[in-house]
Enzyme design. Structure first.
Site, PDB file in Angstrom:
ATOM      1  CB  SER A 267      36.816  50.637   8.329  1.00  0.00           C
ATOM      2  OG  SER A 267      37.353  50.929   9.243  1.00  0.00           O
ATOM      3  CB  CYS A 268      40.273  47.454   8.732  1.00  0.00           C
ATOM      4  SG  CYS A 268      40.232  48.548   9.468  1.00  0.00           S
ATOM      5  CG  LEU A 269      39.118  41.653   8.640  1.00  0.00           C
ATOM      6  CD1 LEU A 269      39.324  42.583   9.167  1.00  0.00           C
ATOM      7  CD2 LEU A 269      38.125  40.581   8.594  1.00  0.00           C
ATOM      8  CG  ASP A 272      42.910  46.646   5.097  1.00  0.00           C
ATOM      9  OD1 ASP A 272      42.797  47.361   4.385  1.00  0.00           O
ATOM     10  OD2 ASP A 272      43.730  46.563   6.581  1.00  0.00           O
TER      11      ASP A 272
END
Ligand code: UDX
Length: 428
Positions: A267-269, A272
């Site tokens: 859900s992040c890398l 982002d």
């Protein structure tokens, strides 16, 4: 003074923080718009899988330190510090969707109008630099009729939790980053984080916000660089784990985030990195390395399917198994999992796809419907197919019997190498 905390948004980050702060001894009120979620959590049933979460949640509920509510006013009025922990997903162009942050700030701001005494609002969601002092402080002022950084505090405090070890990361972080503009917010956050032993970096909200993006970009670039080295190693017939093992021993480089394979998901890398690219563009800067990291990452699932075709020819109508659906082991999260890309490519080629995951089958079912046959027992899956692609390195896959099967290993599961008829590492 022992602060009372409210947490707005009980997704991954919010729930871990609510449970974490309650276990540090604070009184915590967790709020979410989703009543079903609130009810489930009240009963002590975690809404996500995370090692240790159930025990910590039960402990916090039974001691009375943690309560859940679907009323944002109760949450804000019953606390001194409010953390905003809502989602900041990607928009189709890669920029950040701040609508949940805005609506959380609106709810908090409205409640603040009724509040007596000073209150601190902390943005923990990953947001572009300037959001805390701009959008969030602006909405809070508008809704509360008060002045930010004077009548109430606003601060940025990004999180660096890894799924699968989120509670450990909460209690033992590498650093705590406090982006503040006024002394009272700074002192409050320093006091609040006193029980946590870690360097506390006090800086501006903008620096704190950007540090979060830069950290995730760095991790993503490392993984893509490892994958690029891996592809060259494979072409040379050498083992990239051996090469990168040597590289990682250099203390200037370090051994983390050098595991080559199917690439980064979660859900992040990916989200982002996309947000960083958009941010750079909005400033007239070309984020070339960030773009390259995404490109390399996109290529890895394609490579896995091509390796399968090398051994099998056409995949049309062939039974292929995918081992692992979670974006990494230790979680039930399938967001941007590389396995989903592998599955999409296999389906495009007309393959009959079978898949297994120890934790993520329910989440995968919601996304995949009946396009894929989900099998609960990994050995049954291997037995039922001609070939498998290993997409997540769950320890459960180490000791399966792969005899007679073609295995394309996207995550370096040594056990598969021992028994497979044909074993092909993605970049080793
Ligand atoms: C990440 C950051 O680590 C965390 O600090 C931030 O707050 C949220 O994003 P997470 O998404 O839980 O955490 O996953 P992480 O453990 O960082 O792994 C991300 C992806 O990279 C996974 O798909 C993993 O399989 C992949 N990865 C990681 C590799 O392919 N190779 C590696 O060497 C390391």
């Amino acid at each position: 003074m022992s602060y009372r905390i409210s947490v707005v948004g009980l997704g991954y980050v919010g729930l871990i923080h609510a449970v974490g702060f309650a276990n540090l001894g604070y009184r915590v009120l967790g709020y979410d718009v989703d009543r079903v979620k609130v009810e489930k959590l009240r009963r002590g049933s975690p809404t996500i899988y995370e090692p240790g979460l159930e025990e910590y949640l039960t402990r916090a509920l039974s001691s009375g330190a943690l309560e859940f509510t679907d009323n944002i006013e109760d949450a804000v009025l019953g606390s001194d510090v409010t953390f905003i922990t809502v989602g900041t997903p990607s928009l189709p162009d890669g920029s950040v969707d701040l609508s949940q942050v805005a609506s959380a700030a609106r709810g908090v701001g409205r409640a603040l109008r009724l509040k007596r005494g000073w209150h601190l609002v902390v943005v923990k969601s990953t947001v572009p630099p300037g959001t805390t002092e701009g959008l969030v402080a602006g909405i809070l002022e508008e809704e509360s009729g008060m002045k930010a950084f004077k009548d109430f505090g606003v601060a940025s405090n990004p999180e660096f939790l890894r799924e699968g070890s989120a509670l450990r990361d909460f209690f033992k972080p590498d650093r705590v980053v406090l982006g503040v503009r006024d002394e009272r917010s700074r002192d409050t956050l320093l006091k609040l984080y006193e029980p946590i032993e870690a360097p506390k970096i006090v800086t501006t909200p903008k620096v704190a916000e950007l540090a979060k993006y830069a950290s995730n970009l760095f991790l993503a670039v490392r993984v893509s660089l490892a994958n690029e080295v891996g592809v060259v190693c494979k072409a040379l017939g050498v083992d990239c784990y051996e090469v990168l093992g040597i590289v990682g021993l250099d203390h200037r480089i370090g051994g983390h985030y050098l595991r080559a394979g199917l690439g980064f998901g979660g859900s992040c890398l990916p989200k982002d990195v996309r947000a960083f690219i958009r941010l750079a563009e909005s400033l007239g800067v070309q984020a070339r390395i960030a773009r390259a990291a995404l490109e390399v990452n996109e290529e890895q699932p394609r490579r896995a399917v091509e390796l399968l075709e090398k051994h099998m020819g056409s995949l049309k109508g062939r039974r292929i198994g995918v081992l692992g659906l979670a974006f990494k082991p230790g979680t039930d999260d399938v967001r941007e999992s590389r396995a989903l890309d592998v599955i999409r490519l296999l389906l495009e080629k007309g393959a009959e796809v079978y898949a297994n995951d120890p934790k993520a089958l329910d989440n995968a079912r919601r996304l995949l419907g009946d396009k894929v046959k989900l099998v609960e027992n990994p050995q049954e899956l291997v037995d039922a197919v001609e070939a498998v692609i290993i997409a997540t390195e769950w320890s459960e896959y180490e000791n399966l019997d792969y005899r007679g099967k073609i295995v394309v290993d996207g995550r370096r599961v040594e056990g598969a190498r021992r028994t497979a008829k044909v074993y092909e590492g993605l970049c080793w």
